[in-house]
Design an enzyme around this catalytic site. Structure first.
Site, PDB file in Angstrom:
ATOM      1  N   GLY A  15     -33.994   0.483  35.882  1.00  0.00           N
ATOM      2  CA  GLY A  15     -34.120   0.274  34.486  1.00  0.00           C
ATOM      3  C   GLY A  15     -35.617   0.464  33.994  1.00  0.00           C
ATOM      4  N   VAL A  28     -52.891   7.421  37.542  1.00  0.00           N
ATOM      5  CA  VAL A  28     -53.157   8.854  37.257  1.00  0.00           C
ATOM      6  C   VAL A  28     -54.891   8.646  36.838  1.00  0.00           C
ATOM      7  CG1 VAL A  28     -53.512  11.008  35.669  1.00  0.00           C
ATOM      8  CG2 VAL A  28     -51.180   9.683  36.147  1.00  0.00           C
ATOM      9  N   ARG A  29     -55.455   7.800  36.209  1.00  0.00           N
ATOM     10  CA  ARG A  29     -56.793   8.068  35.801  1.00  0.00           C
ATOM     11  C   ARG A  29     -57.552   7.350  37.049  1.00  0.00           C
ATOM     12  NH1 ARG A  29     -57.153   7.882  29.400  1.00  0.00           N
ATOM     13  NH2 ARG A  29     -56.313   9.848  29.264  1.00  0.00           N
ATOM     14  N   ARG A  76     -31.149   6.378  38.586  1.00  0.00           N
ATOM     15  CA  ARG A  76     -30.773   5.655  39.657  1.00  0.00           C
ATOM     16  C   ARG A  76     -30.010   6.960  40.392  1.00  0.00           C
ATOM     17  NH1 ARG A  76     -29.415   1.354  35.624  1.00  0.00           N
ATOM     18  NH2 ARG A  76     -30.709  -0.138  36.035  1.00  0.00           N
ATOM     19  N   CYS A  77     -30.398   6.715  41.720  1.00  0.00           N
ATOM     20  CA  CYS A  77     -29.934   7.993  42.385  1.00  0.00           C
ATOM     21  C   CYS A  77     -29.366   7.501  43.737  1.00  0.00           C
ATOM     22  CB  CYS A  77     -31.261   8.634  43.076  1.00  0.00           C
ATOM     23  SG  CYS A  77     -30.950  10.174  44.151  1.00  0.00           S
ATOM     24  N   ASP A 107     -36.432  -4.358  42.909  1.00  0.00           N
ATOM     25  CA  ASP A 107     -36.024  -4.354  44.362  1.00  0.00           C
ATOM     26  C   ASP A 107     -35.388  -3.226  44.797  1.00  0.00           C
ATOM     27  OD1 ASP A 107     -37.372  -6.662  44.540  1.00  0.00           O
ATOM     28  OD2 ASP A 107     -35.437  -8.089  44.247  1.00  0.00           O
ATOM     29  N   THR A 129     -39.841  -4.518  35.818  1.00  0.00           N
ATOM     30  CA  THR A 129     -38.552  -4.790  35.306  1.00  0.00           C
ATOM     31  C   THR A 129     -38.610  -5.971  34.233  1.00  0.00           C
ATOM     32  OG1 THR A 129     -36.314  -5.719  35.908  1.00  0.00           O
ATOM     33  CG2 THR A 129     -38.242  -6.318  37.315  1.00  0.00           C
ATOM     34  N   ILE A 130     -37.722  -5.760  33.140  1.00  0.00           N
ATOM     35  CA  ILE A 130     -37.649  -6.940  32.163  1.00  0.00           C
ATOM     36  C   ILE A 130     -37.179  -8.079  33.030  1.00  0.00           C
ATOM     37  CG2 ILE A 130     -37.580  -5.213  30.502  1.00  0.00           C
ATOM     38  CD1 ILE A 130     -34.711  -6.278  30.177  1.00  0.00           C
ATOM     39  N   ASP A 131     -36.663  -8.127  33.830  1.00  0.00           N
ATOM     40  CA  ASP A 131     -35.634  -9.118  34.486  1.00  0.00           C
ATOM     41  C   ASP A 131     -36.430 -10.466  35.147  1.00  0.00           C
ATOM     42  OD1 ASP A 131     -33.513  -7.655  33.552  1.00  0.00           O
ATOM     43  OD2 ASP A 131     -33.187  -6.940  35.373  1.00  0.00           O
ATOM     44  N   ASP A 133     -37.229 -10.591  38.134  1.00  0.00           N
ATOM     45  CA  ASP A 133     -36.284 -11.130  39.299  1.00  0.00           C
ATOM     46  C   ASP A 133     -36.941 -10.705  40.514  1.00  0.00           C
ATOM     47  OD1 ASP A 133     -35.743  -8.586  38.816  1.00  0.00           O
ATOM     48  OD2 ASP A 133     -33.813  -8.740  39.113  1.00  0.00           O
ATOM     49  N   ARG A 166     -23.403 -22.439  11.227  1.00  0.00           N
ATOM     50  CA  ARG A 166     -22.734 -21.812  12.595  1.00  0.00           C
ATOM     51  C   ARG A 166     -23.244 -22.310  13.796  1.00  0.00           C
ATOM     52  NH1 ARG A 166     -21.686 -15.839   9.970  1.00  0.00           N
ATOM     53  NH2 ARG A 166     -19.646 -16.439   9.067  1.00  0.00           N
ATOM     54  N   ARG A 175     -29.706  -9.243  34.292  1.00  0.00           N
ATOM     55  CA  ARG A 175     -28.648  -8.865  35.379  1.00  0.00           C
ATOM     56  C   ARG A 175     -28.282 -10.289  36.002  1.00  0.00           C
ATOM     57  NH1 ARG A 175     -30.059  -3.884  39.265  1.00  0.00           N
ATOM     58  NH2 ARG A 175     -30.713  -3.095  37.279  1.00  0.00           N
ATOM     59  N   HIS A 220     -27.340 -26.025  12.650  1.00  0.00           N
ATOM     60  CA  HIS A 220     -27.182 -24.680  13.506  1.00  0.00           C
ATOM     61  C   HIS A 220     -26.898 -25.224  15.060  1.00  0.00           C
ATOM     62  CE1 HIS A 220     -31.301 -25.395  13.976  1.00  0.00           C
ATOM     63  NE2 HIS A 220     -31.090 -25.065  15.279  1.00  0.00           N
ATOM     64  N   ARG A 257     -35.150  -3.863  25.844  1.00  0.00           N
ATOM     65  CA  ARG A 257     -35.803  -2.850  27.047  1.00  0.00           C
ATOM     66  C   ARG A 257     -36.871  -1.850  26.364  1.00  0.00           C
ATOM     67  NH1 ARG A 257     -31.868  -1.219  31.234  1.00  0.00           N
ATOM     68  NH2 ARG A 257     -32.215   0.727  30.908  1.00  0.00           N
TER      69      ARG A 257
HETATM   70  P1  ADP Z   1     -34.114  -1.524  40.449  1.00  0.00           P
HETATM   71  O1  ADP Z   1     -35.393  -0.856  41.140  1.00  0.00           O
HETATM   72  O2  ADP Z   1     -34.562  -1.788  39.054  1.00  0.00           O
HETATM   73  O3  ADP Z   1     -33.768  -2.793  41.255  1.00  0.00           O
HETATM   74  P2  ADP Z   1     -31.859  -0.056  41.379  1.00  0.00           P
HETATM   75  O4  ADP Z   1     -31.301  -1.374  42.086  1.00  0.00           O
HETATM   76  O5  ADP Z   1     -30.836   0.582  40.533  1.00  0.00           O
HETATM   77  O6  ADP Z   1     -33.233  -0.507  40.272  1.00  0.00           O
HETATM   78  O7  ADP Z   1     -32.411   0.940  42.224  1.00  0.00           O
HETATM   79  C1  ADP Z   1     -33.177   2.108  41.729  1.00  0.00           C
HETATM   80  C2  ADP Z   1     -32.890   3.304  42.742  1.00  0.00           C
HETATM   81  O8  ADP Z   1     -33.676   2.877  44.121  1.00  0.00           O
HETATM   82  C3  ADP Z   1     -31.602   3.377  43.168  1.00  0.00           C
HETATM   83  O9  ADP Z   1     -30.882   4.330  42.226  1.00  0.00           O
HETATM   84  C4  ADP Z   1     -31.614   4.279  44.645  1.00  0.00           C
HETATM   85  O10 ADP Z   1     -32.153   5.578  44.360  1.00  0.00           O
HETATM   86  C5  ADP Z   1     -33.010   3.508  45.123  1.00  0.00           C
HETATM   87  N1  ADP Z   1     -32.482   2.487  46.185  1.00  0.00           N
HETATM   88  C6  ADP Z   1     -31.688   1.440  45.694  1.00  0.00           C
HETATM   89  N2  ADP Z   1     -31.219   0.818  46.856  1.00  0.00           N
HETATM   90  C7  ADP Z   1     -31.867   1.327  47.890  1.00  0.00           C
HETATM   91  C8  ADP Z   1     -31.652   1.351  49.457  1.00  0.00           C
HETATM   92  N3  ADP Z   1     -31.325   0.501  49.992  1.00  0.00           N
HETATM   93  N4  ADP Z   1     -32.304   2.468  50.108  1.00  0.00           N
HETATM   94  C9  ADP Z   1     -32.930   3.561  49.676  1.00  0.00           C
HETATM   95  N5  ADP Z   1     -32.930   3.693  48.153  1.00  0.00           N
HETATM   96  C10 ADP Z   1     -32.677   2.540  47.415  1.00  0.00           C
HETATM   97  O1  F6P Z   2     -32.776  -4.227  35.218  1.00  0.00           O
HETATM   98  C1  F6P Z   2     -33.143  -4.345  33.710  1.00  0.00           C
HETATM   99  C2  F6P Z   2     -31.511  -4.250  32.942  1.00  0.00           C
HETATM  100  O2  F6P Z   2     -31.963  -4.111  31.751  1.00  0.00           O
HETATM  101  C3  F6P Z   2     -30.771  -5.532  33.319  1.00  0.00           C
HETATM  102  O3  F6P Z   2     -31.377  -6.515  32.557  1.00  0.00           O
HETATM  103  C4  F6P Z   2     -29.660  -5.050  32.908  1.00  0.00           C
HETATM  104  O4  F6P Z   2     -28.719  -5.854  33.617  1.00  0.00           O
HETATM  105  C5  F6P Z   2     -29.443  -3.512  33.402  1.00  0.00           C
HETATM  106  O5  F6P Z   2     -31.025  -3.047  33.453  1.00  0.00           O
HETATM  107  C6  F6P Z   2     -28.932  -2.476  32.403  1.00  0.00           C
HETATM  108  O6  F6P Z   2     -28.671  -1.455  32.890  1.00  0.00           O
HETATM  109  P1  F6P Z   2     -28.405  -0.258  32.376  1.00  0.00           P
HETATM  110  O7  F6P Z   2     -29.574   0.248  31.227  1.00  0.00           O
HETATM  111  O8  F6P Z   2     -27.924   0.905  33.342  1.00  0.00           O
HETATM  112  O9  F6P Z   2     -27.176  -0.482  31.264  1.00  0.00           O
END
Ligand code: ADP
Ligand code: F6P
Length: 324
Positions: A15, A28-29, A76-77, A107, A129-131, A133, A166, A175, A220, A257
């Site tokens: 995200g 970059v810089r 995401r891939c 993560d 990440t905004i989370d 986490d 209300r 998440r 409220h 976001r």
């Molecule tokens: P975030 O990095 O925010 O936690 P995701 O969990 O969607 O977001 O992971 C982002 C990307 O990182 C995935 O789409 C994938 O390409 C790669 N990734 C996630 N888990 C794995 C893994 N176990 N091994 C290799 N690449 C991974």
């Molecule tokens: O990890 C950032 C986040 O915005 C989470 O808070 C949320 O659960 C998720 O990404 C939403 O993902 P998407 O943009 O794929 O709906």
């Protein structure tokens, strides 16, 4: 002897988060200042596998520090989760002369960085990440902007909630984590906060709290509900039926976001971007930049991913006691 790094690749993954552009600019810089070449990899690991790779110069990151999102775009891939995808990714890095990669993401993205490191491409992760986490760090790029955006939105909902006397259930992102909900709970003076790490799904407690507060003259009742619990609309219907208090649900969604990053996100993201380059130049790999106990530091990615993070109990308690 440490591997010498000549060309640094940079990508954003998972995200997007406000402040990612400030981190890209810093990478970059700082790299150019150290005599390195930089290549931008578009759309995270998906773009790496598609060879969407181009040279970046200092001017390519002009006028971006104040912008939300990521100029490199993100994706995401699934293919990169497979060993074949990872081997192809490492091969493409070698083909393009990339000997170090900086991965800005969460993560999941760091697991990808871990795999590239094992395949001989030096990698450094930057927490984006905004989370909030990511266990090893007290700060992640984008959290500060996102909580400020959510806080301002919740203030607005509260105005109308008070006018109509209300109850409002406001759902915030995160998440599986409740950090945005906790911070907004304190900052917005919410009557109740529901965090996935803490919630016992006892709605009767919420109902009793609303009825008690009405008796005490509160006009409220703000409930901040974390995305990890969700179902705010159906919850609102049940709470209205049980309390007789008109109840509305608002799901803040992706607006959290976006937007121009706060000063903190720009400064911390810039610092982390530079530190990531410095670590690569020192020959380090499989490391994660973090902010811990007031300092910018780095951790081994394997150790960082094994760490756990919990909701600070004291802040959870004061959130409840301050809303009396
Ligand atoms: P975030 O990095 O925010 O936690 P995701 O969990 O969607 O977001 O992971 C982002 C990307 O990182 C995935 O789409 C994938 O390409 C790669 N990734 C996630 N888990 C794995 C893994 N176990 N091994 C290799 N690449 C991974
Ligand atoms: O990890 C950032 C986040 O915005 C989470 O808070 C949320 O659960 C998720 O990404 C939403 O993902 P998407 O943009 O794929 O709906």
């Amino acid at each position: 002897m440490a591997k010498e790094i000549n060309t640094i690749g940079v990508l954003t993954s998972g995200g997007d988060a406000p402040g990612m552009n400030a981190a890209i600019r810093a990478v970059v810089r700082e790299a150019i200042a150290k005599g390195k070449k930089v290549k931008g990899i578009k759309r995270g690991y998906a773009g790496l596998l598609q060879e969407e790779i181009s040279d970046m110069e200092a001017k390519d990151v002009s006028d971006i520090i104040q912008r939300g999102g990521t100029i490199l775009q993100t994706a995401r891939c699934l293919e990169f989760v497979t060993p074949e995808g990872q081997a192809k990714g490492a091969e493409i890095c070698r083909k393009h002369g990339i000997d170090g990669v900086i991965v800005i993401g969460g993560d999941g993205s760091f697991k990808g960085a871990q795999k590239l490191a094992a395949l001989g491409i030096n990698t450094i992760g930057v927490p984006g990440t905004i989370d909030l986490d990511i266990s090893c760090t007290d700060y992640t790029i984008g959290f500060d902007t996102a909580v400020n955006t959510a806080m301002e939105a919740i203030d607005k909902v509260r105005d109308t909630s008070t006018s109509h006397e209300r109850c409002s259930i406001i759902e915030v992102m995160g998440r599986g984590a409740g950090f945005i909900a906790l911070w907004c709970g304190i900052a917005n003076g919410a009557e109740d906060i529901l965090l996935p790490e803490k919630y016992d799904f006892d709605e009767q407690k919420l109902v009793n709290n609303i009825i008690e507060n009405r008796k005490r003259g509160k006009q409220h009742h703000i409930i901040i509900n974390a995305e990890g619990i969700g179902h705010s609309t159906s919850m609102a219907k049940r709470i209205e039926a049980a309390t007789g208090v008109e109840t509305r649900a608002t799901i803040l969604g992706h607006m959290q976001r976006g937007g121009s990053p706060t000063c903190k996100d720009r400064v911390y993201a810039s610092t982390m971007g530079c530190l990531a380059v410095d670590l690569l130049c020192e020959g380090k790999s499989n490391r994660l930049v973090a902010y811990k106990d007031g300092d910018f530091v780095d951790y081994d990615i394997d150790e960082a991913l094994a760490m756990e993070k919990s909701i600070p109990e004291y802040q959870f308690q004061i959130c409840k006691s301050l809303s009396r």
